[in-house]
Design a protein around this motif. Structure first.
Motif, short mmCIF file in Angstrom:
data_model
loop_
_atom_site.label_atom_id
_atom_site.label_comp_id
_atom_site.label_asym_id
_atom_site.label_seq_id
_atom_site.Cartn_x
_atom_site.Cartn_y
_atom_site.Cartn_z
N MET A 54 -44.67 13.56 -4.53
CA MET A 54 -45.02 15.03 -4.08
C MET A 54 -44.40 15.49 -2.91
SD MET A 54 -46.67 17.50 -5.49
CE MET A 54 -47.40 19.14 -4.88
N GLN A 55 -44.20 14.25 -2.07
CA GLN A 55 -43.33 14.50 -0.88
C GLN A 55 -41.97 15.16 -1.08
OE1 GLN A 55 -44.91 14.46 1.97
NE2 GLN A 55 -43.05 14.89 3.28
N PHE A 56 -41.30 14.68 -2.15
CA PHE A 56 -40.00 15.22 -2.41
C PHE A 56 -40.03 16.64 -2.59
CE2 PHE A 56 -36.79 15.52 -5.99
CZ PHE A 56 -35.66 15.45 -5.04
N ILE A 57 -40.88 17.02 -3.64
CA ILE A 57 -40.94 18.46 -4.06
C ILE A 57 -41.07 19.39 -2.78
CG2 ILE A 57 -42.27 19.94 -5.22
CD1 ILE A 57 -40.41 18.19 -6.88
N PHE A 107 -35.56 16.63 -17.06
CA PHE A 107 -35.36 17.05 -15.58
C PHE A 107 -36.72 18.21 -15.36
CE2 PHE A 107 -31.76 14.56 -16.26
CZ PHE A 107 -31.68 13.92 -15.08
N GLU A 108 -37.25 18.63 -16.45
CA GLU A 108 -38.07 19.59 -16.48
C GLU A 108 -39.31 19.55 -15.27
OE1 GLU A 108 -40.28 22.44 -19.67
OE2 GLU A 108 -40.81 20.32 -20.02
N THR A 109 -39.81 18.17 -15.08
CA THR A 109 -40.68 18.13 -13.81
C THR A 109 -40.15 18.53 -12.69
OG1 THR A 109 -39.99 15.76 -13.88
CG2 THR A 109 -41.84 16.06 -14.90
N GLY A 164 -42.43 21.13 -10.48
CA GLY A 164 -42.93 20.78 -9.22
C GLY A 164 -42.65 21.98 -8.26
N LEU A 165 -41.38 22.38 -8.53
CA LEU A 165 -40.97 23.45 -7.61
C LEU A 165 -41.72 24.61 -7.79
CD1 LEU A 165 -38.82 24.83 -5.63
CD2 LEU A 165 -37.47 25.31 -7.66
N LYS A 166 -42.16 25.11 -9.22
CA LYS A 166 -43.06 26.23 -9.41
C LYS A 166 -44.11 25.98 -9.07
CE LYS A 166 -44.79 28.59 -13.39
NZ LYS A 166 -44.92 28.61 -14.75
#
Length: 191
Positions: free
Chosen positions: A1-4, A35-37, A41-43
């Motif tokens: 989550m930190q990455f996102i 790569f949909e995740t 995550g961005l959304k």
């Protein structure tokens, strides 16, 4: 989550077009379904921050020759920002971006500086930090030799799995669903 969260911060910083009260259009180019995740995550992260962009998602299924046409479609649909996944997708988008001048945010890129992809209107996060994970595990085991077990939790990542297998104290836990986490919780209690 930190990455996102890092990606979202870069996303907001690089784009003055992203406003909470408008419908910024974000074109997403996925290298493949895996790569949909990154997009999700961005959304989710942007939604949590109160942004309401419109996403146009394109999955190229590894076919880089589709990118030029996708960029043309994004231009016709007034896309403001292009979000790319993987190094090959980013390199291809950058190759054509002089014709479109999109703002680009990338993720899943090995070494952006070495690839010479950084520049005006292009930003993102390298996954080089993830590749350092095995070295971090090695250092933890060296510094704390009394450690009996290390549990490495990830979602179906063959890169990590192939590296981690060299450490006999590391248990690789492949998380597929939330219920998987609960079953691992039981495993951890037994150890």
């Amino acid at each position: 989550m930190q990455f996102i969260k890092i990606i979202i911060i870069l996303f907001i910083v690089c784009s003055s077009t992203l406003a909470k009260d408008n419908y910024t259009r974000i074109g997403v180019i996925l290298f493949s379904k895996q790569f949909e995740t990154a997009y999700l995550g961005l959304k989710d992260g942007l939604t949590e921050l109160g942004y309401n962009p419109k996403f146009l998602i394109e999955n190229i299924n590894g076919n880089l020759s589709l990118i030029k046409g996708i960029l043309e479609s994004f231009k016709k649909n007034n896309v403001d920002i292009v979000f790319t996944t993987t190094t090959p997708v980013l390199k291809e988008v950058k190759k054509y971006n002089n014709n479109y001048n999109f703002k680009i945010v990338f993720n899943e890129v090995a070494d952006p500086k070495e690839l010479d992809v950084l520049g005006r209107n292009i930003t993102g996060v390298s996954h080089e930090a993830f590749e350092l994970t095995p070295k971090r595990v090695e250092m933890a085991l060296y510094c704390f030799p009394k450690i009996k077990h290390i549990y490495y939790i990830t979602h179906d990542n063959p890169i990590f799995k192939s590296h981690i297998k060299y450490f006999n104290k590391v248990n690789y836990l492949n998380i597929k669903t939330p219920s998987t986490i609960l079953s691992y919780d039981e495993l951890l209690k037994k150890k």
